[in-house]
Design a protein around this motif. Sequence first.
Motif, mmCIF file in Angstrom:
data_model
loop_
_atom_site.group_PDB
_atom_site.id
_atom_site.type_symbol
_atom_site.label_atom_id
_atom_site.label_comp_id
_atom_site.label_asym_id
_atom_site.label_seq_id
_atom_site.Cartn_x
_atom_site.Cartn_y
_atom_site.Cartn_z
ATOM 1 N N ALA A 30 0.827 -1.210 0.000
ATOM 2 C CA ALA A 30 0.000 0.000 0.000
ATOM 3 C C ALA A 30 0.859 1.257 0.000
ATOM 4 N N VAL A 31 0.287 2.349 -0.485
ATOM 5 C CA VAL A 31 0.927 3.665 -0.380
ATOM 6 C C VAL A 31 0.727 4.142 1.055
ATOM 7 N N PRO A 32 1.803 4.407 1.795
ATOM 8 C CA PRO A 32 1.641 4.763 3.211
ATOM 9 C C PRO A 32 0.994 6.129 3.387
ATOM 10 N N ARG A 33 0.286 6.250 4.504
ATOM 11 C CA ARG A 33 -0.388 7.504 4.813
ATOM 12 C C ARG A 33 0.476 8.328 5.755
ATOM 13 N N ARG A 34 -0.013 9.493 6.072
ATOM 14 C CA ARG A 34 0.758 10.462 6.850
ATOM 15 C C ARG A 34 1.190 9.923 8.212
ATOM 16 N N TRP A 35 0.314 9.178 8.902
ATOM 17 C CA TRP A 35 0.628 8.659 10.227
ATOM 18 C C TRP A 35 1.838 7.737 10.192
ATOM 19 N N PHE A 36 2.038 7.052 9.085
ATOM 20 C CA PHE A 36 3.197 6.188 8.906
ATOM 21 C C PHE A 36 4.486 6.986 9.133
ATOM 22 N N PHE A 37 4.570 8.176 8.557
ATOM 23 C CA PHE A 37 5.783 8.999 8.672
ATOM 24 C C PHE A 37 5.880 9.630 10.061
ATOM 25 N N THR A 38 4.720 9.954 10.646
ATOM 26 C CA THR A 38 4.735 10.477 12.010
ATOM 27 C C THR A 38 5.334 9.443 12.962
ATOM 28 N N LEU A 39 4.901 8.191 12.822
ATOM 29 C CA LEU A 39 5.436 7.128 13.673
ATOM 30 C C LEU A 39 6.930 6.930 13.448
ATOM 31 N N LEU A 40 7.346 6.917 12.189
ATOM 32 C CA LEU A 40 8.766 6.732 11.904
ATOM 33 C C LEU A 40 9.614 7.839 12.519
ATOM 34 N N SER A 41 9.052 9.038 12.602
ATOM 35 C CA SER A 41 9.824 10.152 13.168
ATOM 36 C C SER A 41 10.168 9.903 14.642
ATOM 37 N N TYR A 42 9.338 9.145 15.359
ATOM 38 C CA TYR A 42 9.631 8.824 16.762
ATOM 39 C C TYR A 42 10.819 7.868 16.881
ATOM 40 N N PHE A 43 10.997 7.016 15.887
ATOM 41 C CA PHE A 43 12.007 5.962 15.986
ATOM 42 C C PHE A 43 13.335 6.318 15.320
ATOM 43 N N ALA A 44 13.340 7.342 14.461
ATOM 44 C CA ALA A 44 14.532 7.651 13.675
ATOM 45 C C ALA A 44 15.657 8.211 14.550
ATOM 46 N N ASP A 45 16.828 7.618 14.419
ATOM 47 C CA ASP A 45 18.028 8.135 15.082
ATOM 48 C C ASP A 45 18.838 9.015 14.149
ATOM 49 N N ASN A 46 18.757 8.705 12.856
ATOM 50 C CA ASN A 46 19.476 9.498 11.864
ATOM 51 C C ASN A 46 18.778 10.851 11.699
ATOM 52 N N GLU A 47 19.544 11.938 11.865
ATOM 53 C CA GLU A 47 18.932 13.270 11.879
ATOM 54 C C GLU A 47 18.273 13.637 10.548
ATOM 55 N N LEU A 48 18.913 13.278 9.428
ATOM 56 C CA LEU A 48 18.335 13.615 8.118
ATOM 57 C C LEU A 48 17.011 12.896 7.911
ATOM 58 N N GLU A 49 16.972 11.619 8.263
ATOM 59 C CA GLU A 49 15.729 10.867 8.115
ATOM 60 C C GLU A 49 14.653 11.422 9.046
ATOM 61 N N LYS A 50 15.041 11.722 10.270
ATOM 62 C CA LYS A 50 14.081 12.249 11.249
ATOM 63 C C LYS A 50 13.475 13.561 10.766
ATOM 64 N N GLU A 51 14.307 14.447 10.230
ATOM 65 C CA GLU A 51 13.810 15.730 9.716
ATOM 66 C C GLU A 51 12.824 15.530 8.576
ATOM 67 N N LYS A 52 13.122 14.587 7.694
ATOM 68 C CA LYS A 52 12.227 14.327 6.565
ATOM 69 C C LYS A 52 10.892 13.769 7.049
ATOM 70 N N PHE A 53 10.925 12.830 7.995
ATOM 71 C CA PHE A 53 9.685 12.264 8.538
ATOM 72 C C PHE A 53 8.847 13.355 9.217
ATOM 73 N N GLN A 54 9.510 14.216 9.963
ATOM 74 C CA GLN A 54 8.792 15.292 10.649
ATOM 75 C C GLN A 54 8.171 16.260 9.654
ATOM 76 N N GLU A 55 8.898 16.539 8.586
ATOM 77 C CA GLU A 55 8.361 17.426 7.547
ATOM 78 C C GLU A 55 7.119 16.807 6.898
ATOM 79 N N PHE A 56 7.194 15.511 6.589
ATOM 80 C CA PHE A 56 6.061 14.823 5.977
ATOM 81 C C PHE A 56 4.854 14.751 6.923
#
Length: 631
Positions: free
Chosen positions: A341-367
Amino acid sequence: MAYSGIGHDRSLRQSTFVKVRSRYRSVGVDQSSVTMESRRLTVLYGSQTGTAQDVAERVAREAKRRHFSTKVLSMDQYPIASLIHEPMVVFVCSTTGQGDEPDNMKVFWKFLLRKNLPTNSLCQLNFAVLGLGDSSYQKFNFVAKKLQKRLQQLGGTPLHTLGLADDQHDLGPDAVVDPWLNTLWNKVLSRYPLPPDKAIISEHILPPPRYKVQFVDGDEPSMNGLHVPTDSSVSGPSQNNPFYARLVSNDRITADDHWQDVRLIKLDVSGSGLSHAAGDVAMIQPPNLPDEVQTFIQLLKLNPEDRILLQQNDPDVPLPPTLPQPCTIQHLVEHYWDIHAVPRRWFFTLLSYFADNELEKEKFQEFSTAEGQEELYSYCNRPKRTTLEVLEDFPHVINTIPVDYLFDLIPPIQPRAFSIASSLQAHPNEVHVLMAVVQYKTKLFTPRRGLCSTWLSSLNPQKDDVRVPMWIRRGTISFPRTPATPVIMVGPGTGLAPFRGFIQERTTRGIGGNVLFFGCRNEGKDFFCASEWQPLVEKGLLTVYTAFSRDQEEKIYVQQRIKENGAVIWDLIHNQEAWIFVAGNAKQMPTDVQSALQSVLMEHGDMGETEADRYIHSLEHRRRYQVEAWS
């Protein structure tokens, strides 16, 4: 058996979860301390594909952050007699077919329509209605509009204006959902202020996972695997108890050199207790595709043989009814998590909690922000990037996702609906499906594939005893029961499916008056079921008008054939009281067909434009003009 984890050993994953949970409690989210009768909010949804349920769960999450005791249920799961005691309810509903309510709100809606309900039944209820629709359909958000009106008729007080989200918006439904929810919470908190010692829980605090996940030892008995019900007569086949139909045949009915692969699939439903009428729908539950299952397991470093038991983490969130207990990781990836499936917005919100890499975390938070939705749409929705592909794009976060949260991160696979293309009179104990295999290009290198159609098209009944999990639901179109009533059917492409079933139903009993308008590209390449029609035409049971759009220089479509045969159509409608049905792609065809019909009424019925429009609406009201369209 040792658990490899998702880039961690099991003990580390459990400690990660404990740390997250303790952070959540530390800000005062212990449910026992905030559950107060006066701060109760119920979220009820009517959802056909899972989108309305997804939004309803978002509403519940936001309510819990504001310290409301909250439960989420489909409308038909909810004990409707309790509605008179509810102080506050948010309704989230989609619209299906021709303005029909989703399957899981039909009983609820039927009850609300009772004429003997007093007009002050819901005088204590504060409510808000959020509709999820698609403006390419004629009856855009029709169910939400009807629900809002009926709740007010029964004395309910709207907390907020009716929300009408549109899937056709450049930013998708969130373009309406975001501002609508912001205003809703302002109004809710003005009526139900926060307790003096409480503050809105920050969005930066991770909520508890949906379920508790416990790994079990390898020697414990397992119920895992596809379960073929031995007796489905108790309640009948359903989503929670599908019938595993034997695949009889899987034939391509378009030319080998044609651009599109269309299949006529025949399923044997002997012993299922299933019955169906013309216009009904076969619901099919697909698994994930084998290559994607393997990629996902390797990407997240999962051990497919590990087994888990699920436990409730919230008394208002039941366990998935279709999952065996214990359940292997292999089964979850293959049959439950919708990694395609194409992930929805909550998918990226959840990933932002778990991301340790700063670049990935910033992108998840932006999304996750309202401002980032345009970029998220360009990254995810427009190219139809799948959950699996997104995880491949962010290699760091896949090592830090707690296994408990995979059930929050990835929704279950939804069943697919297909109009039944056969009649039990002509084919006892069989269900036929007319299916286009979905494959198309976007800006991504790998072509997009439809999950269910790709899976079904790969099955070979000559090699194996192939079983397809399915059940039947009532369709949105209903055909006339009186044999003498003529029927005009407009079904270009796979829109032919429900009409093939109805034509079989009538002609096997020798009933004529069947008029079919069929359109495709080429007579020699995608004229579906052509050999079936000729004998019926010769017997006088069927009249067929065809539009082959690419067989001449100028493109010809079904709406042109309708205008060309306007005198015949006018006679059928006006003098013989024919019913008209339209099925197929929702993009433009239904509107063009209605416009052609309006032209026929104006030319042959001597009507003005307004009168012709009123005449069509009168036909719709009496169910003599019905449309079943899909995008």
